[in-house]
Enzyme design. Structure first.
Site, PDB file in Angstrom:
ATOM      1  N   GLU A 299       0.232  -1.268   0.227  1.00 48.24           N
ATOM      2  CA  GLU A 299       0.188   0.273   0.367  1.00 48.24           C
ATOM      3  C   GLU A 299       1.309   1.049  -0.348  1.00 48.24           C
ATOM      4  O   GLU A 299       1.375   1.265   0.761  1.00 48.24           O
ATOM      5  CB  GLU A 299      -0.655   0.158   0.937  1.00 48.24           C
ATOM      6  CG  GLU A 299      -1.444   1.275   1.073  1.00 48.24           C
ATOM      7  CD  GLU A 299      -2.610   1.544   2.548  1.00 48.24           C
ATOM      8  OE1 GLU A 299      -3.258  -0.020   3.441  1.00 48.24           O
ATOM      9  OE2 GLU A 299      -2.934   2.580   3.034  1.00 48.24           O
TER      10      GLU A 299
ATOM     11  N   ARG B  25       0.381  10.351   0.087  1.00 43.20           N
ATOM     12  CA  ARG B  25       0.457  11.473   1.058  1.00 43.20           C
ATOM     13  C   ARG B  25       1.894  11.976   1.122  1.00 43.20           C
ATOM     14  O   ARG B  25       2.633  12.617   2.008  1.00 43.20           O
ATOM     15  CB  ARG B  25       0.782  10.919   2.483  1.00 43.20           C
ATOM     16  CG  ARG B  25      -0.223  10.786   3.228  1.00 43.20           C
ATOM     17  CD  ARG B  25       0.184  10.267   4.808  1.00 43.20           C
ATOM     18  NE  ARG B  25      -0.723   9.090   5.010  1.00 43.20           N
ATOM     19  CZ  ARG B  25      -0.966   7.785   5.600  1.00 43.20           C
ATOM     20  NH1 ARG B  25       0.239   7.939   7.102  1.00 43.20           N
ATOM     21  NH2 ARG B  25      -1.137   6.735   6.120  1.00 43.20           N
TER      22      ARG B  25
ATOM     23  N   THR C 224      -4.631   6.150   1.335  1.00 41.99           N
ATOM     24  CA  THR C 224      -5.394   7.467   2.230  1.00 41.99           C
ATOM     25  C   THR C 224      -5.837   8.187   0.625  1.00 41.99           C
ATOM     26  O   THR C 224      -5.456   9.393   0.258  1.00 41.99           O
ATOM     27  CB  THR C 224      -3.538   8.544   2.252  1.00 41.99           C
ATOM     28  OG1 THR C 224      -3.286   7.633   3.024  1.00 41.99           O
ATOM     29  CG2 THR C 224      -4.137  10.123   2.889  1.00 41.99           C
TER      30      THR C 224
ATOM     31  N   LYS D  87     -10.800  -1.748   6.626  1.00 40.16           N
ATOM     32  CA  LYS D  87      -9.804  -1.350   7.038  1.00 40.16           C
ATOM     33  C   LYS D  87      -9.665  -1.006   8.209  1.00 40.16           C
ATOM     34  O   LYS D  87     -11.407  -0.645   8.756  1.00 40.16           O
ATOM     35  CB  LYS D  87      -8.992  -0.822   6.399  1.00 40.16           C
ATOM     36  CG  LYS D  87      -7.706   0.485   7.076  1.00 40.16           C
ATOM     37  CD  LYS D  87      -7.339   1.824   6.575  1.00 40.16           C
ATOM     38  CE  LYS D  87      -6.358   2.181   6.850  1.00 40.16           C
ATOM     39  NZ  LYS D  87      -5.112   2.639   6.255  1.00 40.16           N
TER      40      LYS D  87
HETATM   41  C1  3PG Z   1      -1.078   4.835   8.510  1.00 36.42           C
HETATM   42  O1  3PG Z   1      -2.137   5.070   7.671  1.00 36.42           O
HETATM   43  O2  3PG Z   1       0.297   5.822   8.289  1.00 36.42           O
HETATM   44  C2  3PG Z   1      -1.022   2.925   8.995  1.00 36.42           C
HETATM   45  O3  3PG Z   1      -2.059   3.398   9.407  1.00 36.42           O
HETATM   46  C3  3PG Z   1       0.037   3.066   9.907  1.00 36.42           C
HETATM   47  O4  3PG Z   1       0.252   3.059  10.876  1.00 36.42           O
HETATM   48  P1  3PG Z   1       1.652   2.014  11.730  1.00 36.42           P
HETATM   49  O5  3PG Z   1       2.893   3.765  10.861  1.00 36.42           O
HETATM   50  O6  3PG Z   1       0.899   2.457  13.759  1.00 36.42           O
HETATM   51  O7  3PG Z   1       1.812   0.994  11.038  1.00 36.42           O
END
Ligand code: 3PG
Length: 215
Positions: free
Chosen positions: A49, A53, A76, A136
């Site tokens: 994934e 961002r 995202t 999710k």
């Molecule tokens: C995110 O979208 O940043 C994810 O949830 C990743 O989370 P993490 O950095 O706690 O694994």
């Protein structure tokens, strides 16, 4: 044509079943995309994934989509344009931290199977009502973690989850043993320092450990 929510969930379930962990990738430099994806795939984590961002994200998806054995999604997704850009870059699935009507509709219209986010019983019920059964659970640890998901299993047995947010090698096995958890997402397998150092062997080792958690 459009993708039905049930078919989207069938496809995301199939994707989530490929490995116990989906690396959540925040990429700063698209030139690292291919070696990063190769290391993760070689370590046993084929589903990736890439979060939208950073400015490099779409180019990274484009590059990673060509890596043998990889299944690259865009994370995202917040706006309709994100869905269109992700699809155009070659993402095979999408992930969103929550679920708005416009994101669900945009993914269905673009035929991009979406793993939509939910973190309350009402949000899970709303997604089930629309036809989504694979979701999710975000942000997993702050939103209640393992006890919360355990509590949802009996009243909402149709919902299956990819918990993400605060997952670590230490708590991963406790999530994976839940009957309503298919896999988990997490960024710990792609630490920024290892990426900056080009330590692909180190990332492959982290992926290997995540692909074989001691459940
Ligand atoms: C995110 O979208 O940043 C994810 O949830 C990743 O989370 P993490 O950095 O706690 O694994």
């Amino acid at each position: 044509m459009s993708l039905s929510p049930a078919e989207a969930s069938r496809q995301t379930l199939e994707i989530c079943r490929k490995a116990p962990v989906i690396p959540v990738i925040l990429i700063e430099n698209a030139s690292t995309a291919v070696p990063m994806a190769e290391a993760l795939v070689a370590g046993g984590l084929p589903v990736l994934e890439v979060t939208l961002r950073t400015p490099a994200a779409l180019d990274a998806i484009r590059a990673m989509a060509k890596v043998q054995g990889g299944i690259v999604g865009a994370g995202t997704l917040l706006r309709r344009e994100d869905v269109l850009r992700a699809k155009e870059a070659g993402a095979t699935f999408g992930v969103s931290p929550g679920a708005t009507f416009s994101i669900l509709e945009a993914c269905e219209e673009a035929e991009l199977p979406l793993l939509p986010g939910a973190s309350t019983a009402s949000e899970v019920m709303a997604l089930l009502e629309r036809g989504y059964t694979t979701m999710k659970f975000f942000p997993a640890e702050p939103a209640g973690g393992v006890p919360f998901l355990k509590s949802l299993a009996s009243p909402l047995p149709a919902a299956h989850f990819c918990p993400t947010g605060g997952i670590t090698p230490a708590n991963l096995p406790r999530y994976l043993e839940l009957p309503n958890v298919i896999c988990c997402g997490g960024s710990w397998v792609v630490p920024a320092d290892k990426v900056a150092a080009g330590d692909w062997a180190g990332i492959e080792a982290l992926a290997k450990a995540a692909a074989h958690p001691s459940v």
